[in-house]
Design a protein around this motif. Structure first.
Motif, PDB file in Angstrom:
ATOM      1  N   SER A 112       0.506  -1.095   0.111  1.00  0.00           N
ATOM      2  CA  SER A 112      -0.337   0.491  -0.136  1.00  0.00           C
ATOM      3  C   SER A 112       0.800   1.315  -0.320  1.00  0.00           C
ATOM      4  O   SER A 112      -0.077   2.407   0.231  1.00  0.00           O
ATOM      5  CB  SER A 112      -0.837   0.327   1.484  1.00  0.00           C
ATOM      6  OG  SER A 112      -1.932  -1.277   1.607  1.00  0.00           O
ATOM      7  N   GLU A 113       2.190   1.702   0.025  1.00  0.00           N
ATOM      8  CA  GLU A 113       2.966   2.567   0.327  1.00  0.00           C
ATOM      9  C   GLU A 113       4.310   2.403  -0.834  1.00  0.00           C
ATOM     10  O   GLU A 113       4.518   3.549  -0.652  1.00  0.00           O
ATOM     11  CB  GLU A 113       3.907   2.535   2.098  1.00  0.00           C
ATOM     12  CG  GLU A 113       4.566   1.368   1.989  1.00  0.00           C
ATOM     13  CD  GLU A 113       4.507   1.042   3.085  1.00  0.00           C
ATOM     14  OE1 GLU A 113       5.762   1.404   3.832  1.00  0.00           O
ATOM     15  OE2 GLU A 113       4.565  -0.019   4.065  1.00  0.00           O
ATOM     16  N   SER A 114       4.151   1.732  -1.894  1.00  0.00           N
ATOM     17  CA  SER A 114       5.341   2.324  -3.063  1.00  0.00           C
ATOM     18  C   SER A 114       4.448   0.710  -4.087  1.00  0.00           C
ATOM     19  O   SER A 114       4.396  -0.079  -4.136  1.00  0.00           O
ATOM     20  CB  SER A 114       6.426   2.064  -2.918  1.00  0.00           C
ATOM     21  OG  SER A 114       6.915   0.345  -2.150  1.00  0.00           O
ATOM     22  N   SER A 115       5.612   1.286  -5.360  1.00  0.00           N
ATOM     23  CA  SER A 115       5.246   0.507  -6.837  1.00  0.00           C
ATOM     24  C   SER A 115       6.510   0.131  -6.873  1.00  0.00           C
ATOM     25  O   SER A 115       7.389   1.410  -7.426  1.00  0.00           O
ATOM     26  CB  SER A 115       4.140   1.472  -7.780  1.00  0.00           C
ATOM     27  OG  SER A 115       4.408   0.581  -8.562  1.00  0.00           O
ATOM     28  N   GLY A 116       7.286  -0.819  -6.533  1.00  0.00           N
ATOM     29  CA  GLY A 116       8.113  -0.966  -6.451  1.00  0.00           C
ATOM     30  C   GLY A 116       9.439   0.276  -5.497  1.00  0.00           C
ATOM     31  O   GLY A 116       8.609   0.276  -4.783  1.00  0.00           O
ATOM     32  N   PHE A 117      10.167   0.526  -6.459  1.00  0.00           N
ATOM     33  CA  PHE A 117      10.956   1.767  -5.345  1.00  0.00           C
ATOM     34  C   PHE A 117      10.513   3.250  -5.679  1.00  0.00           C
ATOM     35  O   PHE A 117      10.668   4.025  -5.047  1.00  0.00           O
ATOM     36  CB  PHE A 117      12.434   1.355  -5.965  1.00  0.00           C
ATOM     37  CG  PHE A 117      13.078   0.356  -5.432  1.00  0.00           C
ATOM     38  CD1 PHE A 117      13.816   0.460  -4.234  1.00  0.00           C
ATOM     39  CD2 PHE A 117      13.792  -0.313  -6.861  1.00  0.00           C
ATOM     40  CE1 PHE A 117      14.393  -0.684  -4.653  1.00  0.00           C
ATOM     41  CE2 PHE A 117      14.452  -1.651  -6.528  1.00  0.00           C
ATOM     42  CZ  PHE A 117      14.803  -2.276  -5.425  1.00  0.00           C
ATOM     43  N   LYS A 118       9.503   3.600  -6.287  1.00  0.00           N
ATOM     44  CA  LYS A 118       8.996   4.527  -6.551  1.00  0.00           C
ATOM     45  C   LYS A 118       7.577   4.361  -5.229  1.00  0.00           C
ATOM     46  O   LYS A 118       7.106   3.666  -4.953  1.00  0.00           O
ATOM     47  CB  LYS A 118       7.633   4.814  -7.753  1.00  0.00           C
ATOM     48  CG  LYS A 118       7.092   6.071  -7.767  1.00  0.00           C
ATOM     49  CD  LYS A 118       5.967   6.192  -8.738  1.00  0.00           C
ATOM     50  CE  LYS A 118       5.580   7.663  -8.576  1.00  0.00           C
ATOM     51  NZ  LYS A 118       4.875   7.660 -10.207  1.00  0.00           N
ATOM     52  N   HIS A 119       7.924   5.135  -4.230  1.00  0.00           N
ATOM     53  CA  HIS A 119       7.464   5.903  -3.485  1.00  0.00           C
ATOM     54  C   HIS A 119       5.770   6.602  -3.076  1.00  0.00           C
ATOM     55  O   HIS A 119       6.158   7.423  -4.211  1.00  0.00           O
ATOM     56  CB  HIS A 119       8.006   6.470  -2.585  1.00  0.00           C
ATOM     57  CG  HIS A 119       8.023   7.099  -0.852  1.00  0.00           C
ATOM     58  ND1 HIS A 119       8.219   5.225   0.300  1.00  0.00           N
ATOM     59  CD2 HIS A 119       7.095   7.030   0.269  1.00  0.00           C
ATOM     60  CE1 HIS A 119       7.194   5.919   0.866  1.00  0.00           C
ATOM     61  NE2 HIS A 119       6.582   6.650   1.611  1.00  0.00           N
ATOM     62  N   ILE A 120       5.324   6.325  -2.588  1.00  0.00           N
ATOM     63  CA  ILE A 120       3.809   7.023  -2.168  1.00  0.00           C
ATOM     64  C   ILE A 120       3.461   7.825  -1.577  1.00  0.00           C
ATOM     65  O   ILE A 120       3.089   8.007  -1.367  1.00  0.00           O
ATOM     66  CB  ILE A 120       2.953   5.364  -3.547  1.00  0.00           C
ATOM     67  CG1 ILE A 120       3.675   4.727  -4.070  1.00  0.00           C
ATOM     68  CG2 ILE A 120       1.572   5.993  -2.984  1.00  0.00           C
ATOM     69  CD1 ILE A 120       2.408   3.792  -5.062  1.00  0.00           C
ATOM     70  N   SER A 121       2.986   6.642  -0.175  1.00  0.00           N
ATOM     71  CA  SER A 121       2.661   6.969   1.048  1.00  0.00           C
ATOM     72  C   SER A 121       3.760   6.298   2.061  1.00  0.00           C
ATOM     73  O   SER A 121       4.571   7.342   2.528  1.00  0.00           O
ATOM     74  CB  SER A 121       1.235   6.692   1.415  1.00  0.00           C
ATOM     75  OG  SER A 121       1.537   5.729   0.875  1.00  0.00           O
ATOM     76  N   GLY A 122       3.213   5.659   2.855  1.00  0.00           N
ATOM     77  CA  GLY A 122       3.814   4.833   3.765  1.00  0.00           C
ATOM     78  C   GLY A 122       3.033   4.477   4.495  1.00  0.00           C
ATOM     79  O   GLY A 122       1.556   3.823   4.487  1.00  0.00           O
ATOM     80  N   ALA A 123       3.751   3.227   5.760  1.00  0.00           N
ATOM     81  CA  ALA A 123       2.991   2.445   5.815  1.00  0.00           C
ATOM     82  C   ALA A 123       1.935   3.330   6.764  1.00  0.00           C
ATOM     83  O   ALA A 123       0.448   2.460   7.283  1.00  0.00           O
ATOM     84  CB  ALA A 123       3.238   2.072   7.188  1.00  0.00           C
ATOM     85  N   GLY A 124       1.691   4.135   7.372  1.00  0.00           N
ATOM     86  CA  GLY A 124       0.405   4.525   7.882  1.00  0.00           C
ATOM     87  C   GLY A 124       0.383   3.839   9.251  1.00  0.00           C
ATOM     88  O   GLY A 124       0.854   2.702  10.010  1.00  0.00           O
TER      89      GLY A 124
END
Length: 447
Positions: free
Chosen positions: A329-341
């Motif tokens: 839920s927080e990344s797509s491959g090495f592309k960061h999206i959000s975080g574990a939260g």
């Protein structure tokens, strides 16, 4: 007792506040919509002069001036606990941004036991007659920051809503080193998430699983907002709220007469949250509202606390799910999206609740601009670098527009079949082939 003299003795300019930072310092910038504004402008002027200043924060709703003044991160290195849009750009596109992995419920402890803070710049509401500054939209972990920091400097914003009802949501003038009277800009807003037909289909499945009197947590994004919208139109009643992030959807639910908190086992009649981000509608609702309970995140996200709330329903988004029920839920491959939260916290807490349910929701497909084609969000293996946010033993319900699957108590081959059955039909045969390759498919399985 009159605290005005102490206040005036500690009053300094934003320029003076920014002058305390030294190269190599660890600086805290608060959280979400409450990053400093006046101090940020002054600190940005020192770009080039300073080097390797570590600035911590997260869920940015606006681009800080220090980013603009130092685009490569030579002076200011951003450490994010959870990425909003500006965090994401800094992390993915420069050498001056990094994510700090965590479970959000642990953040106060991480400050108190594992983090250095030389200077904390925190935005607060004006001091009251008792000498207290309200922390407004972000009880979250700010008291832990204050207790850890060598120097605490507050920037006053008269437009910050007053958040009532909880604990560790105020700081006394005696615990503050300096005060800056800011420019009083409007609070940064997070537009309410839009949603489409796929989101509605997922929401319809989930809403049918929610009983009267349930206590709800909604994550950010289109699908949780769609769920909130459908609940507002439903016959559900006596709902409660206990969430990490307070969003506009909860205001809509209250205004529709769905939320009263009367059946909550703890914090009855209160909408409990760690931080809030949304539009002015949300901020006006929170301001001096006794039913809104601001509390630190080690309370709101503690699975032991969540488990005390019967019929707890947790609803969160995912990027991908694999064939054994692992959730990314927080990344797509090495592309960061959000975080574990707090996703793992709420997935576990909801399952431990009497009658509780956790829903991980996602569209079955997405359009990949790189490959110029539609791809499945249900995958046999995650792309290299993708973080696993929820491990397979913890996953409960997985929902797409094609249906719902409960992973609890299911073997890997049962999971593969159940999850493939809620994948987009055009990808199912290929997913079966992949399941066969990795040894989790039985030929006797029904398709």
């Amino acid at each position: 007792m009159d605290y005005k003299n102490e206040y005036n003795e500690k009053l300094i300019t934003a320029e003076k506040a920014a002058s305390f930072v030294k190269s190599g310092d660890y600086v805290d910038y608060g959280w979400a919509g409450q990053t400093p504004v006046a101090i940020d402008k002054e600190l940005a002027k020192r770009a080039g002069e300073l080097k390797d200043v570590i600035v911590r924060g997260g869920v940015l709703l606006a681009v800080p001036e220090i980013f603009k003044a130092d685009p490569n991160g030579d002076s200011f290195v951003w450490f994010s606990w959870h990425a909003g849009g500006p965090d994401r750009g800094r992390i993915n596109n420069t050498d001056g941004g990094f994510y700090i992995p965590l479970r959000y419920s642990e953040l106060p402890r991480l400050y108190r036991e594992n983090s250095k803070v030389d200077i904390a710049y925190l935005v607060v509401a004006p001091m009251d007659k008792h000498g207290y500054f309200n922390m407004g939209l972000n009880a979250s972990h700010l008291m832990a920051v204050i207790e850890t920091a060598d120097k605490v400097i507050v920037e006053v914003n008269e437009n910050l809503p007053i958040a009532l009802g909880g604990f560790e949501n105020e700081v006394h003038i005696s615990d503050v080193d300096f005060v800056v009277e800011g420019d009083n800009p409007p609070m940064a807003e997070l537009p309410a998430g839009s949603f489409g037909e796929v989101d509605k289909k997922v929401a319809e499945i989930i809403v049918n699983e929610i009983p009267n009197g349930a206590c709800i947590q909604l994550g950010i994004g289109g699908m949780p907002n769609a769920v909130g919208s459908l609940i507002a139109e439903s016959d559900l009643k006596d709902l409660g709220v206990h969430t990490e992030m307070f969003v506009d959807a909860f205001v809509d639910l209250y205004n529709a007469g769905k939320v009263n908190g009367s059946r909550k086992n703890i914090d009855r009649f209160r909408q409990t949250y760690a931080f809030a981000a949304g539009t002015k509608k949300l901020y006006d609702f929170i301001d001096n509202n006794p039913q809104c309970m601001a509390a630190p995140v080690d309370y709101t996200n503690d699975a032991r606390i969540i488990s005390k709330l019967d019929n707890f329903v947790s609803i969160n988004n995912a990027v991908n799910v694999d064939l054994v029920g692992q959730v990314s839920s927080e990344s797509s491959g090495f592309k960061h999206i959000s975080g574990a939260g707090g996703q793992l916290d709420f997935v576990l807490g909801a399952y431990l609740s009497e009658g509780g349910k956790s829903f991980i929701c996602l569209s079955s497909t997405f359009f990949n601009k790189k490959t110029n084609q539609e791809e499945s969000r249900i995958v046999p293996n995650f792309e290299t670098g993708s973080a696993i946010t929820v491990p397979r033993p913890i996953t409960n319900y997985i929902v797409t527009e094609h249906g719902m699957f409960n992973a609890k108590g299911k073997s890997n081959w049962e999971r593969a079949e159940g999850i493939i059955n809620i994948a987009a039909p055009q990808f199912r045969d290929e997913l079966i082939k992949e399941a066969e390759k990795i040894g989790i498919w039985r030929n006797s399985n029904k398709r």
